[in-house]
Write a protein that holds these residues in place. Structure first.
Motif, PDB file in Angstrom:
ATOM      1  N   ARG A   1       0.823  -1.206   0.000  1.00 15.66           N
ATOM      2  CA  ARG A   1       0.000   0.000   0.000  1.00 15.66           C
ATOM      3  C   ARG A   1       0.860   1.262   0.000  1.00 15.66           C
ATOM      4  NH1 ARG A   1      -1.949  -1.526   6.061  1.00 15.66           N
ATOM      5  NH2 ARG A   1      -0.076  -0.836   7.139  1.00 15.66           N
TER       6      ARG A   1
ATOM      7  N   HIS B   1      -3.493  -1.967  -2.181  1.00 11.12           N
ATOM      8  CA  HIS B   1      -4.375  -0.815  -2.341  1.00 11.12           C
ATOM      9  C   HIS B   1      -3.618   0.509  -2.258  1.00 11.12           C
ATOM     10  CE1 HIS B   1      -4.508   0.419   1.957  1.00 11.12           C
ATOM     11  NE2 HIS B   1      -4.345  -0.880   2.193  1.00 11.12           N
ATOM     12  N   ASP B   2      -4.235   1.517  -2.859  1.00 10.14           N
ATOM     13  CA  ASP B   2      -3.767   2.901  -2.817  1.00 10.14           C
ATOM     14  C   ASP B   2      -2.324   3.068  -3.291  1.00 10.14           C
ATOM     15  OD1 ASP B   2      -6.125   4.381  -1.680  1.00 10.14           O
ATOM     16  OD2 ASP B   2      -5.868   2.842  -0.138  1.00 10.14           O
TER      17      ASP B   2
ATOM     18  N   TRP C   1      -7.687  -2.595  -4.565  1.00  9.60           N
ATOM     19  CA  TRP C   1      -8.601  -1.472  -4.756  1.00  9.60           C
ATOM     20  C   TRP C   1      -7.828  -0.158  -4.654  1.00  9.60           C
ATOM     21  CZ3 TRP C   1      -8.504  -4.266  -0.209  1.00  9.60           C
ATOM     22  CH2 TRP C   1      -8.228  -3.561   0.962  1.00  9.60           C
ATOM     23  N   ASN C   2      -8.421   0.870  -5.211  1.00 10.08           N
ATOM     24  CA  ASN C   2      -7.874   2.237  -5.185  1.00 10.08           C
ATOM     25  C   ASN C   2      -6.447   2.343  -5.701  1.00 10.08           C
ATOM     26  OD1 ASN C   2     -10.264   3.204  -4.176  1.00 10.08           O
ATOM     27  ND2 ASN C   2      -9.528   3.426  -2.087  1.00 10.08           N
ATOM     28  N   ASN C   3      -6.070   1.455  -6.604  1.00 14.05           N
ATOM     29  CA  ASN C   3      -4.775   1.586  -7.265  1.00 14.05           C
ATOM     30  C   ASN C   3      -4.992   2.405  -8.524  1.00 14.05           C
ATOM     31  OD1 ASN C   3      -3.064  -0.230  -5.567  1.00 14.05           O
ATOM     32  ND2 ASN C   3      -4.679  -1.657  -6.136  1.00 14.05           N
ATOM     33  N   VAL C   4      -4.069   3.296  -8.828  1.00 13.64           N
ATOM     34  CA  VAL C   4      -4.227   4.207  -9.963  1.00 13.64           C
ATOM     35  C   VAL C   4      -3.159   3.912 -10.998  1.00 13.64           C
ATOM     36  CG1 VAL C   4      -4.275   6.615 -10.684  1.00 13.64           C
ATOM     37  CG2 VAL C   4      -5.198   5.969  -8.452  1.00 13.64           C
TER      38      VAL C   4
END
Length: 120
Positions: free
Chosen positions: A42, A75-76, A103-106
């Protein structure tokens, strides 16, 4: 970064990981090879920098032994994969892996696949 099978409860956070110099020898073709259990990946920044030997972001690989490739949380994170890296998945979980969550990976640029089908 190679997190070996048998490794438990590891946290990888707030790192800048640069792909330059990845060799592709002995399957070194990702930012992280994740083979242990219960890893938390993360708040990292992954940067390709044009490295053509990078073929996946984080590879989750089951070794078919105890304490191998289950219960991972990713994540993130930010993935800078360059314009020609459109076929690189941010997280690629191979068969045999279980409970891989992301989740929330860009992804930059945003075109291309995010996760393999084995990722929740």
């Amino acid at each position: 970064l190679d997190i070996k099978e048998g490794t438990e409860e590891i946290i990888v956070e707030y790192n800048y990981i640069d792909a330059r110099g990845i060799s592709n020898a002995n399957y070194a073709d990702s930012f992280i090879d994740l083979k242990g259990t219960r890893a938390y990946i993360r708040y990292n920044t992954f940067v390709r920098h044009g490295e053509t030997k990078l073929t996946r972001g984080i590879a989750v690989i089951d070794r078919g032994v105890e304490l191998s490739s289950y219960e991972h949380v990713i994540h993130d994170n930010e993935f800078y994969l360059d314009d020609d890296g459109s076929n690189i998945k941010m997280v690629d979980a191979y068969s045999g892996t279980t409970d891989v969550y992301a989740w929330n990976n860009v992804r930059h640029p945003s075109n291309g696949p995010a996760y393999s089908n084995s990722v929740n």
